[in-house]
Design a protein around this motif. Structure first.
Motif, PDB file in Angstrom:
ATOM      1  N   VAL A 146       0.837  -1.199   0.000  1.00 25.26           N
ATOM      2  CA  VAL A 146       0.000   0.000   0.000  1.00 25.26           C
ATOM      3  C   VAL A 146       0.876   1.255   0.000  1.00 25.26           C
ATOM      4  O   VAL A 146       0.621   2.197  -0.743  1.00 25.26           O
ATOM      5  N   LEU A 147       1.917   1.264   0.840  1.00 22.87           N
ATOM      6  CA  LEU A 147       2.838   2.405   0.862  1.00 22.87           C
ATOM      7  C   LEU A 147       3.602   2.535  -0.449  1.00 22.87           C
ATOM      8  O   LEU A 147       3.841   3.643  -0.927  1.00 22.87           O
ATOM      9  N   ALA A 148       3.981   1.398  -1.011  1.00 21.37           N
ATOM     10  CA  ALA A 148       4.726   1.422  -2.264  1.00 21.37           C
ATOM     11  C   ALA A 148       3.887   1.990  -3.397  1.00 21.37           C
ATOM     12  O   ALA A 148       4.374   2.773  -4.215  1.00 21.37           O
ATOM     13  N   VAL A 149       2.600   1.631  -3.443  1.00 24.78           N
ATOM     14  CA  VAL A 149       1.718   2.121  -4.497  1.00 24.78           C
ATOM     15  C   VAL A 149       1.351   3.585  -4.245  1.00 24.78           C
ATOM     16  O   VAL A 149       1.173   4.360  -5.175  1.00 24.78           O
ATOM     17  N   ALA A 155      11.330   4.744  -1.019  1.00 23.11           N
ATOM     18  CA  ALA A 155      11.741   4.717   0.383  1.00 23.11           C
ATOM     19  C   ALA A 155      11.578   3.322   0.972  1.00 23.11           C
ATOM     20  O   ALA A 155      12.454   2.828   1.683  1.00 23.11           O
ATOM     21  N   VAL A 156      10.440   2.686   0.666  1.00 29.07           N
ATOM     22  CA  VAL A 156      10.196   1.329   1.166  1.00 29.07           C
ATOM     23  C   VAL A 156      11.239   0.377   0.609  1.00 29.07           C
ATOM     24  O   VAL A 156      11.808  -0.450   1.342  1.00 29.07           O
ATOM     25  N   LEU A 157      11.525   0.484  -0.670  1.00 27.55           N
ATOM     26  CA  LEU A 157      12.523  -0.383  -1.308  1.00 27.55           C
ATOM     27  C   LEU A 157      13.913  -0.137  -0.716  1.00 27.55           C
ATOM     28  O   LEU A 157      14.644  -1.085  -0.428  1.00 27.55           O
ATOM     29  N   ALA A 158      14.273   1.122  -0.512  1.00 24.17           N
ATOM     30  CA  ALA A 158      15.596   1.443   0.038  1.00 24.17           C
ATOM     31  C   ALA A 158      15.769   0.881   1.440  1.00 24.17           C
ATOM     32  O   ALA A 158      16.822   0.325   1.775  1.00 24.17           O
TER      33      ALA A 158
END
Length: 187
Positions: A146-149, A155-158
């Protein structure tokens, strides 16, 4: 039959280079690992030798240096080992997430990396780091979809990549350190 010196003199009079000189240059070019040569540039270089004296001196001095063997990527990185580590760390991530409610995924990847470091004698920090970063990044994006979309995907990926990388490298390091301590002779 004519004399060899007559042939060399005739070749230089016509603007051609002697065979010995061409053979030496060919050998020098073949011994350089990253030499890129086309016929036009080599002909132009021989015609413009007086103007590029500094450049040709640098090239000839480099050819006299011994060339060090450069290890290929296959010698440092094993794709099969990487895929096996991704699978093992993925299993550890899922098992850790099921067993420990808070930060269980990191604990699971740390434990698997520790076990791999303890079990293997060959140093594979590159594969472990890459596999940990990949598993951490995928897990972070999957668990925080949800945050990624919503726009915080980078930021989530990092955070996931960094956490996976650190957990796996630290676990692998401690596993190898313990292995070295167990197999070292007592003095």
């Amino acid at each position: 039959m004519s004399d060899r010196s007559d042939e060399v003199a005739e070749a230089t009079d016509r603007g051609e280079r002697p065979t010995d000189e061409l053979l030496e240059e060919t050998e020098r070019l073949l011994s350089e690992p990253n030499a890129e040569v086309d016929a036009d540039s080599s002909a132009d270089a021989s015609a413009a030798a007086p103007t590029n004296a500094g450049a040709t001196e640098d090239a000839s001095s480099r050819s006299r240096l011994p060339s060090l063997p450069r290890p290929s990527l296959g010698a440092r990185f094993s794709p099969k080992g990487f895929l096996a580590l991704v699978a093992a760390l993925g299993v550890g991530l899922v098992a850790g997430g099921l067993a420990v409610p808070i930060a269980g995924e990191l604990v699971g990847t740390f434990a698997v990396a520790f076990a791999i470091g303890l079990a293997t004698s060959k140093r594979r920090y590159l594969e472990v780091g890459a596999a940990g970063a990949a598993v951490g990044g995928i897990a972070a994006v999957a668990s925080n979809a949800v945050l990624a979309v919503a726009g915080s995907g980078r930021a989530v990926l990092a955070v996931g990549v960094a956490a996976g990388l650190v957990a796996c490298l630290v676990g692998y390091y401690f596993g190898r350190d313990l292995r070295n301590g167990l197999f070292r002779d007592l003095e």
